[in-house]
Design a protein around this motif. Structure first.
Motif, PDB file in Angstrom:
ATOM      1  N   GLU A 111       0.820  -1.207   0.000  1.00 48.10           N
ATOM      2  CA  GLU A 111       0.000   0.000   0.000  1.00 48.10           C
ATOM      3  C   GLU A 111       0.853   1.255   0.000  1.00 48.10           C
ATOM      4  O   GLU A 111       0.548   2.243  -0.688  1.00 48.10           O
ATOM      5  CB  GLU A 111      -0.922  -0.004   1.230  1.00 48.10           C
ATOM      6  N   VAL A 112       1.945   1.242   0.749  1.00 53.06           N
ATOM      7  CA  VAL A 112       2.835   2.404   0.773  1.00 53.06           C
ATOM      8  C   VAL A 112       3.454   2.633  -0.602  1.00 53.06           C
ATOM      9  O   VAL A 112       3.529   3.775  -1.091  1.00 53.06           O
ATOM     10  CB  VAL A 112       3.929   2.213   1.843  1.00 53.06           C
ATOM     11  N   LEU A 113       3.896   1.563  -1.252  1.00 47.31           N
ATOM     12  CA  LEU A 113       4.466   1.707  -2.589  1.00 47.31           C
ATOM     13  C   LEU A 113       3.434   2.234  -3.580  1.00 47.31           C
ATOM     14  O   LEU A 113       3.750   3.036  -4.466  1.00 47.31           O
ATOM     15  CB  LEU A 113       5.016   0.360  -3.071  1.00 47.31           C
ATOM     16  N   THR A 114       2.190   1.783  -3.434  1.00 45.83           N
ATOM     17  CA  THR A 114       1.133   2.272  -4.318  1.00 45.83           C
ATOM     18  C   THR A 114       0.914   3.764  -4.137  1.00 45.83           C
ATOM     19  O   THR A 114       0.790   4.521  -5.113  1.00 45.83           O
ATOM     20  CB  THR A 114      -0.186   1.517  -4.038  1.00 45.83           C
ATOM     21  N   ARG A 115       0.870   4.208  -2.892  1.00 48.74           N
ATOM     22  CA  ARG A 115       0.669   5.638  -2.622  1.00 48.74           C
ATOM     23  C   ARG A 115       1.881   6.454  -3.055  1.00 48.74           C
ATOM     24  O   ARG A 115       1.745   7.594  -3.490  1.00 48.74           O
ATOM     25  CB  ARG A 115       0.368   5.849  -1.139  1.00 48.74           C
ATOM     26  N   LEU A 116       3.063   5.872  -2.930  1.00 52.06           N
ATOM     27  CA  LEU A 116       4.268   6.563  -3.382  1.00 52.06           C
ATOM     28  C   LEU A 116       4.246   6.745  -4.894  1.00 52.06           C
ATOM     29  O   LEU A 116       4.634   7.794  -5.423  1.00 52.06           O
ATOM     30  CB  LEU A 116       5.500   5.755  -2.960  1.00 52.06           C
ATOM     31  N   GLN A 117       3.770   5.723  -5.612  1.00 48.68           N
ATOM     32  CA  GLN A 117       3.728   5.786  -7.071  1.00 48.68           C
ATOM     33  C   GLN A 117       2.708   6.813  -7.566  1.00 48.68           C
ATOM     34  O   GLN A 117       2.924   7.496  -8.566  1.00 48.68           O
ATOM     35  CB  GLN A 117       3.380   4.399  -7.625  1.00 48.68           C
ATOM     36  N   THR A 118       1.580   6.947  -6.843  1.00 50.12           N
ATOM     37  CA  THR A 118       0.549   7.891  -7.263  1.00 50.12           C
ATOM     38  C   THR A 118       0.768   9.284  -6.697  1.00 50.12           C
ATOM     39  O   THR A 118       0.129  10.242  -7.140  1.00 50.12           O
ATOM     40  CB  THR A 118      -0.838   7.393  -6.825  1.00 50.12           C
ATOM     41  N   GLY A 119       1.663   9.415  -5.737  1.00 49.19           N
ATOM     42  CA  GLY A 119       1.881  10.704  -5.104  1.00 49.19           C
ATOM     43  C   GLY A 119       1.043  10.822  -3.848  1.00 49.19           C
ATOM     44  O   GLY A 119      -0.130  10.464  -3.830  1.00 49.19           O
ATOM     45  N   GLU A 139       0.862  12.595   5.107  1.00 49.56           N
ATOM     46  CA  GLU A 139       0.691  11.196   4.722  1.00 49.56           C
ATOM     47  C   GLU A 139       2.031  10.515   4.474  1.00 49.56           C
ATOM     48  O   GLU A 139       2.193   9.331   4.744  1.00 49.56           O
ATOM     49  CB  GLU A 139      -0.176  11.112   3.465  1.00 49.56           C
ATOM     50  N   ALA A 140       3.003  11.262   3.945  1.00 45.19           N
ATOM     51  CA  ALA A 140       4.320  10.678   3.702  1.00 45.19           C
ATOM     52  C   ALA A 140       4.969  10.236   5.016  1.00 45.19           C
ATOM     53  O   ALA A 140       5.624   9.191   5.084  1.00 45.19           O
ATOM     54  CB  ALA A 140       5.218  11.684   2.984  1.00 45.19           C
ATOM     55  N   LEU A 141       4.783  11.038   6.076  1.00 46.04           N
ATOM     56  CA  LEU A 141       5.347  10.688   7.378  1.00 46.04           C
ATOM     57  C   LEU A 141       4.672   9.434   7.941  1.00 46.04           C
ATOM     58  O   LEU A 141       5.334   8.531   8.464  1.00 46.04           O
ATOM     59  CB  LEU A 141       5.167  11.859   8.346  1.00 46.04           C
ATOM     60  N   VAL A 142       3.349   9.380   7.812  1.00 40.90           N
ATOM     61  CA  VAL A 142       2.619   8.197   8.276  1.00 40.90           C
ATOM     62  C   VAL A 142       3.083   6.953   7.534  1.00 40.90           C
ATOM     63  O   VAL A 142       3.303   5.890   8.123  1.00 40.90           O
ATOM     64  CB  VAL A 142       1.103   8.403   8.080  1.00 40.90           C
ATOM     65  N   SER A 143       3.266   7.085   6.224  1.00 46.17           N
ATOM     66  CA  SER A 143       3.692   5.937   5.419  1.00 46.17           C
ATOM     67  C   SER A 143       5.086   5.469   5.816  1.00 46.17           C
ATOM     68  O   SER A 143       5.372   4.268   5.809  1.00 46.17           O
ATOM     69  CB  SER A 143       3.661   6.309   3.932  1.00 46.17           C
ATOM     70  N   ALA A 144       5.957   6.406   6.174  1.00 42.43           N
ATOM     71  CA  ALA A 144       7.302   6.031   6.613  1.00 42.43           C
ATOM     72  C   ALA A 144       7.239   5.203   7.895  1.00 42.43           C
ATOM     73  O   ALA A 144       7.954   4.201   8.041  1.00 42.43           O
ATOM     74  CB  ALA A 144       8.148   7.285   6.831  1.00 42.43           C
ATOM     75  N   PHE A 145       6.363   5.609   8.823  1.00 43.23           N
ATOM     76  CA  PHE A 145       6.193   4.832  10.046  1.00 43.23           C
ATOM     77  C   PHE A 145       5.623   3.448   9.752  1.00 43.23           C
ATOM     78  O   PHE A 145       5.978   2.462  10.396  1.00 43.23           O
ATOM     79  CB  PHE A 145       5.285   5.580  11.031  1.00 43.23           C
ATOM     80  N   VAL A 146       4.726   3.368   8.773  1.00 46.31           N
ATOM     81  CA  VAL A 146       4.158   2.073   8.396  1.00 46.31           C
ATOM     82  C   VAL A 146       5.257   1.121   7.948  1.00 46.31           C
ATOM     83  O   VAL A 146       5.309  -0.043   8.349  1.00 46.31           O
ATOM     84  CB  VAL A 146       3.103   2.250   7.282  1.00 46.31           C
ATOM     85  N   VAL A 147       6.161   1.609   7.089  1.00 49.54           N
ATOM     86  CA  VAL A 147       7.255   0.770   6.589  1.00 49.54           C
ATOM     87  C   VAL A 147       8.139   0.301   7.743  1.00 49.54           C
ATOM     88  O   VAL A 147       8.506  -0.882   7.828  1.00 49.54           O
ATOM     89  CB  VAL A 147       8.093   1.541   5.550  1.00 49.54           C
ATOM     90  N   VAL A 148       8.458   1.223   8.645  1.00 55.92           N
ATOM     91  CA  VAL A 148       9.315   0.866   9.785  1.00 55.92           C
ATOM     92  C   VAL A 148       8.659  -0.211  10.635  1.00 55.92           C
ATOM     93  O   VAL A 148       9.282  -1.223  11.000  1.00 55.92           O
ATOM     94  CB  VAL A 148       9.620   2.115  10.639  1.00 55.92           C
ATOM     95  N   PHE A 149       7.366  -0.041  10.942  1.00 53.89           N
ATOM     96  CA  PHE A 149       6.668  -1.016  11.771  1.00 53.89           C
ATOM     97  C   PHE A 149       6.512  -2.356  11.057  1.00 53.89           C
ATOM     98  O   PHE A 149       6.519  -3.413  11.696  1.00 53.89           O
ATOM     99  CB  PHE A 149       5.296  -0.483  12.191  1.00 53.89           C
ATOM    100  N   CYS A 150       6.350  -2.321   9.740  1.00 46.95           N
ATOM    101  CA  CYS A 150       6.271  -3.576   8.983  1.00 46.95           C
ATOM    102  C   CYS A 150       7.543  -4.392   9.156  1.00 46.95           C
ATOM    103  O   CYS A 150       7.495  -5.596   9.448  1.00 46.95           O
ATOM    104  CB  CYS A 150       6.045  -3.282   7.494  1.00 46.95           C
TER     105      CYS A 150
END
Length: 515
Positions: free
Chosen positions: A218-226, A398-409
């Motif tokens: 999901e993070v990669l998808t949001r990164l690709q779409t902005g 949202e970018a900050l939230v996504s970074a935390f998601v990756v770390v927790f994953c």
């Protein structure tokens, strides 16, 4: 009476210090993941799962169940106030909830949604307790052919209810089943698809598939779409200060009691169907309500600010929690994406949900039942007092939230087995999840295939060994034959509809030319 006594013991277990702390944390986390941009309920439960591995089984299940219950409500706040649905299940709330907000009735709309969530959640919990033990008693008479048929039905339901292309859903499911075969065969001890790689000989943990596909994907998808921008909600922080919850009068609630009952009944029934979940429940309930109500009691049409639309959708979404837990606890078949994660928590702690668990772990089951009751009530209390801070959370980038998601994953994946190889696996499935989203392949069949695949295979092989390789036993036994027939019909109908649609599309131009 025995059920009531067991439920009271479950309630007592909830209020022990460790379990109650897990309940509170689960309620708060469920609300947060429902509100935070870039997070979904399923993703939030997936992220929490690895951290429950070192916990006891009771606090682990209480935490995840509380998140599941609480997450079905949090997104309603932002949907009604800001027209930002926290979850897909909250989309129907936009049509009537946000319309009420624009008329200056935001507090009343929030009140209707909170009461609907409370009523739907509690009624579904009562139905869950009432139905689970009888269903489990019937299931105790099942043998391996019946359990194979049930798991096959669960897989077929996930495919047919996943939406989009049926072919893509089947491909996703088959890939999940293939992943489940990696490692050593549990029946014959043969190595399969390990290719001499040591860590593959132990198999691929479904935990890694879930966390990678849902979280990293999901993070990669949001990164690709902005990303959405500097702030997730796009709302100034002070905006939330104007809002509060105002409960409707009793007369107003009684006037739309039919909407409460229809929404709750729809949520329970749809929730029981494997793979459906809260989103399908909310949309189906809203559609059914449209058949009964054109103009609501308050004079507004459905879709333009009628309280009936809010009540039907929200009571159905919350009622689906109890409905989805019935097949999980009695048959070991998850009724939604979140219950698939709860199933994973059971398996990680060495417990196989199903009819036997009502005999071997009665205290645990009734603790889960009690967690649903307490979770629904706690969700409503938290939802009433937490509107301002939850809406303030929308200011998080949202970018900050996504970074935390990756770390927790990655932290969660490593914490499960302390194996660096798992980090590579989760990265691979993060890429798989991204590609699935990019090319419109559903992720749910992939994940359910990795979870239910081993159960389906074991029941199939056990049946073959017990009945001298006679595959017809699946169809000659009444219960397994009926369930498999329903599964086959369920898979065939979408294919036949697709073929019929293409046939009509080809005929239409010829008819037009003839005219």
């Amino acid at each position: 009476m025995d059920v009531l006594v067991s439920l009271l013991h479950g309630l007592a277990n909830i209020f022990t210090p460790v379990n109650f702390a897990a309940m509170v944390i689960g309620l708060v986390l469920g609300m947060l993941v429902a509100v935070l941009p870039g997070l979904t309920l399923v993703m939030g439960v997936v992220l929490a799962l690895p951290f429950t591995y070192k916990m006891g089984v009771e606090p682990a299940l209480i935490l995840l169940t509380a998140m599941y219950a609480s997450g079905t409500y949090g997104g309603a706040i932002t949907a009604i106030l800001f027209r930002i649905p926290g979850e897909p299940m909250d989309v129907p709330l936009l049509w009537d909830g946000y319309a009420m907000t624009r008329r200056g009735q935001a507090a009343k709309a929030l009140g209707y949604s909170l009461v609907a969530a409370l009523v739907g959640g509690l009624l579904s919990a009562v139905i869950m307790v009432a139905l689970s033990k009888p269903v489990a008693s019937i299931a105790l008479s099942f043998s391996s052919p019946e359990f194979f048929a049930i798991t096959a039905f669960g897989l077929a339901s996930v495919v047919t209810l996943s939406g989009g292309s049926l072919v893509n859903a089947l491909i996703s499911l088959c890939l999940g089943l293939l992943i489940a075969t990696v490692g050593v065969d549990s029946i014959y001890g043969a190595e399969r698809f390990a290719f001499g790689v040591p860590f593959l000989q132990d198999g691929i943990e479904f935990l890694l598939v879930m966390v990678g596909a849902y979280g990293i994907g999901e993070v990669l998808t949001r990164l690709q779409t902005g990303f959405a921008g500097e702030s997730g909600g796009g709302q100034p922080g002070g905006t939330a200060l104007r809002f509060k919850t105002a409960f409707p009068r009793l007369a107003e609630l009684l006037a739309i009691k039919g909407s409460f009952l229809r929404g709750t009944a729809t949520g329970v029934v749809v929730g029981i169907v494997p793979g459906a979940g809260a989103t399908v429940s909310a949309f189906v309930a809203y559609g059914i309500e449209g058949q009964f109500v054109s103009t609501g009691k308050n004079g507004y049409k459905l879709g333009e600010g009628a309280a009936e639309g809010i009540v039907a959708a929200k009571s159905a979404a919350t009622a689906s929690v109890g409905g989805a837990l019935i097949p999980l606890l009695t048959l070991g078949i998850p009724g939604s994406g979140a219950t698939a994660i709860i199933l994973a928590a059971f398996l990680l702690h060495g417990i196989q949900p199903g009819p036997q668990v009502f005999v071997s772990s009665t205290s645990l089951i009734y603790t889960v039942f009690a967690a649903v009751f307490v979770g629904v009530i706690g969700m409503c209390i938290l939802g009433y007092f937490a509107i301002k801070p939850l809406c303030k959370v929308l200011d998080a980038p949202e970018a900050l939230v996504s970074a935390f998601v990756v770390v927790f994953c990655f932290i969660g994946a490593f914490a499960a087995r302390s194996n660096l190889s798992d980090l590579y696996v989760i990265a691979v499935f993060g890429l798989v999840g991204f590609l699935f989203e990019r090319f419109r392949f559903p992720i749910a069949p992939l994940v359910l295939g990795t979870i239910l695949g081993p159960l389906t295979e074991n029941n199939f092989m056990t049946t073959m060994l017990s009945f001298n390789n006679d595959w017809t036993v699946f169809f000659t036994r009444p219960i397994s034959g009926t369930i498999l027939a329903i599964s086959i019909i369920g898979l065939s109908v979408p294919f036949l509809s697709m073929i019929a649609g293409r046939w009509r599309a080809r005929r239409h131009p010829r008819v037009a030319v003839h005219r």
